[in-house]
Design a protein around this motif. Structure first.
Motif, PDB file in Angstrom:
ATOM      1  N   HIS A 329       0.838  -1.211   0.000  1.00  0.00           N
ATOM      2  CA  HIS A 329       0.000   0.000   0.000  1.00  0.00           C
ATOM      3  C   HIS A 329       0.869   1.256   0.000  1.00  0.00           C
ATOM      4  O   HIS A 329       0.642   2.185  -0.769  1.00  0.00           O
ATOM      5  N   LEU A 330       1.895   1.272   0.850  1.00  0.00           N
ATOM      6  CA  LEU A 330       2.741   2.449   0.938  1.00  0.00           C
ATOM      7  C   LEU A 330       3.549   2.654  -0.335  1.00  0.00           C
ATOM      8  O   LEU A 330       3.900   3.772  -0.687  1.00  0.00           O
ATOM      9  N   SER A 359       8.355   1.514   8.404  1.00  0.00           N
ATOM     10  CA  SER A 359       8.869   2.489   9.364  1.00  0.00           C
ATOM     11  C   SER A 359       8.022   3.757   9.357  1.00  0.00           C
ATOM     12  O   SER A 359       7.191   3.977   8.474  1.00  0.00           O
ATOM     13  N   GLY A 360       8.286   4.611  10.355  1.00  0.00           N
ATOM     14  CA  GLY A 360       7.620   5.898  10.373  1.00  0.00           C
ATOM     15  C   GLY A 360       7.949   6.725   9.142  1.00  0.00           C
ATOM     16  O   GLY A 360       7.082   7.422   8.606  1.00  0.00           O
ATOM     17  N   GLU A 361       9.189   6.619   8.669  1.00  0.00           N
ATOM     18  CA  GLU A 361       9.561   7.367   7.467  1.00  0.00           C
ATOM     19  C   GLU A 361       8.807   6.847   6.251  1.00  0.00           C
ATOM     20  O   GLU A 361       8.441   7.633   5.369  1.00  0.00           O
ATOM     21  N   GLU A 409       4.313   8.673  15.622  1.00  0.00           N
ATOM     22  CA  GLU A 409       5.199   9.684  16.206  1.00  0.00           C
ATOM     23  C   GLU A 409       5.856  10.550  15.136  1.00  0.00           C
ATOM     24  O   GLU A 409       6.057  11.752  15.329  1.00  0.00           O
ATOM     25  N   VAL A 410       6.184   9.963  13.977  1.00  0.00           N
ATOM     26  CA  VAL A 410       6.865  10.721  12.930  1.00  0.00           C
ATOM     27  C   VAL A 410       5.973  11.824  12.356  1.00  0.00           C
ATOM     28  O   VAL A 410       6.466  12.793  11.780  1.00  0.00           O
TER      29      VAL A 410
END
Length: 510
Positions: A329-330, A359-361, A409-410
């Protein structure tokens, strides 16, 4: 006249390069050892570094009496003290920063970018070998590319000259998968009336991204392609390249009405900011099948008008089937179809995947890409870049089935005029990372469960078999997903008595 200094053998030159890249800043001996020898340095590495530093200090002092550059010991490390502009890299960075600070003065910005790029001569760190040199060389080349792309964008705003088109063609050959480079080339080609070549440049990029990465071009690239195809009369004149309308993503899944969740919906409407003024993250918590996503989607659709800059949906599949779907998806690919596990007795759920969690990134880059923003290749702090882009947008970001706290959090503190919406099975792990307002979903009551079944099967069929309906509700344990699955099984079999369905479900649970 330049005063050349003999820097000695390869590792000694490497250490000097490390100190020059970090000019006027202390570099610790352990860092020099790691960068020079990697994970397996010799036992004598520290003594060798000290020896190299002594030789370099002597070479510098012998060249001009130590007036130009000096090696000193400071704060436990080594410092190359030198006028910053005497190091090409630092002069380049200073001028690029001035160009970026020029703001709307495009002509001044372009002049400064060209001045900075003129400093660049040959290959960075030429003659320096090793893993550190190769890694740093790649980063520096990306830094130069980022400045060159910004320079081209400014020159396109001012007008287009044939020499710029030649330079863009050459750069596109070197970086055929860089969307910023290809967008500039497409714009320049269109300016010169070569629309067919501009479209072909887009198609070549699209095929390359699909073949190599399995992704589509960014929304901003697609929008530029569309304007070229329709020969937009306002596109192609000086200034129009920077005035393209921003991408407005509308990614919310199709909504369904949640029965029995009216109170929770009302609670969400009131959560805007915390006492200290920071935007509040709305969190829906609950066990599997309880209706977290359905409730979040319904609320998001209901308030979508509050977020005219877009609604972004990020499916993370953090607790159900692993992360393969989330990664696809990302990356912009279509994952395999996912059928949620049924929390009904006798039905097994899928084992969690052990693949890498996005990851958050990864999440932040997806959000930015949805807005038509590509992180510059030379950007070292993606989180800060993302915060700057998002801070004033009226956008809703919906993180469905959060896999790790870092993914939220990112994005914090979040868009000041927008909202962050999260679903998770366990909100405790989010404690302490920002102001949260959590709604915990519990099982539906018997009356609410009856309303779910009646909404799918019709009140007549539900009222006709009250005993079977009670048994189905008991087996589904008030879980909306299980109730919906059971009702859909009966819906596609209108001849099937609900008592038979209840018996089948009970048999599965044994």
């Amino acid at each position: 006249m330049e005063n050349r200094v003999e820097l000695g053998q390869a590792k000694q030159r490497c250490i000097f390069a490390m100190l020059a890249v970090s000019a006027n800043e202390a570099v610790m001996p352990d860092e020099l050892i790691d960068w020079t020898w990697g994970a397996d340095p010799p036992q004598s590495a520290r003594n060798m570094v000290h020896s190299y530093i002594s030789r370099l200090r002597g070479a510098l002092e012998g060249a001009d009496g130590g007036k130009g550059a000096t090696l000193r010991r400071r704060h436990g490390g080594y410092v190359l003290e030198v006028e910053a502009d005497s190091v090409d890299l630092h002069r380049f960075r200073r001028i690029v920063a001035s160009a970026r600070a020029a703001g709307p003065d495009t002509r001044t910005a372009v002049r400064l970018f060209r001045e900075a790029l003129g400093i660049w001569r040959g290959r960075p760190l030429a003659g320096v070998v090793g893993e550190w040199a190769a890694r740093t060389r790649r980063l520096l080349e990306r830094e130069r590319l980022s400045a060159l792309v910004e320079c081209h964008e400014g020159e396109l705003r001012l007008g287009c000259r044939i020499a710029l088109l030649d330079e863009l063609y050459s750069l596109a050959d070197q970086h055929p998968d860089n969307e910023l480079v290809i967008r500039n080339l497409m714009t320049a080609l269109h300016r010169f009336g070569r629309r067919a070549e501009a479209v072909e440049a887009y198609e070549a990029l699209r095929r390359r991204l699909a073949d190599q990465l399995g992704v589509d071009p960014a929304h901003q690239t697609k929008a530029l392609h569309a304007r070229i195809l329709r020969a937009d009369p306002h596109f192609g004149t000086a200034g129009s390249h920077a005035d393209a309308p921003p991408t407005v993503p509308r990614q919310l899944p199709r909504g369904i009405r949640c029965v029995g969740r009216e109170q929770e919906l009302a609670m969400f409407d009131g959560f805007v900011t915390a006492d200290d003024g920071r935007p509040v993250t709305r969190v829906i918590e609950g066990p599997p099948g309880i209706g977290k996503t359905a409730l979040a989607v319904q609320w998001a659709h209901r308030v979508a008008h509050r977020f005219p800059d877009g609604q972004i949906f990020v499916a993370l599949h953090g607790s159900s089937i692993g992360v393969r779907h989330a990664c696809a998806h990302l990356a912009g690919r279509a994952p395999a179809r996912h059928v949620p596990a049924e929390p009904v007795r006798g039905v097994r759920t899928a084992a969690p995947s052990r693949e890498r969690i996005p990851s958050g990134e990864d999440v932040l880059r997806f959000v930015l890409r949805s807005l038509g923003v590509t992180v510059p290749r030379g950007e070292t702090d993606v989180a800060a870049f993302g915060r700057e882009v998002l801070k004033d947008l009226r956008v809703l970001v919906f993180l469905d089935d959060l896999a790790s706290p870092e993914q939220l959090e990112v994005l914090l503190p979040g868009p000041s005029a927008g909202a962050l919406l999260v679903t998770t099975r366990n909100a405790d792990r989010l404690a302490g990372i920002g102001p949260l307002r959590t709604v915990a979903l519990r099982e539906l009551s018997v009356q609410q469960s009856q309303r779910v079944l009646a909404g799918i099967l019709g009140e007549h069929r539900v009222d006709a078999e009250p005993g079977a309906v009670s048994r189905i509700i008991e087996l589904c344990r008030g879980t909306p997903l299980a109730l919906s699955v059971a009702a859909e099984q009966a819906l596609v079999r209108p001849w099937l008595p609900l008592a038979d369905l209840a018996a089948t479900m009970a048999a599965r649970g044994r």
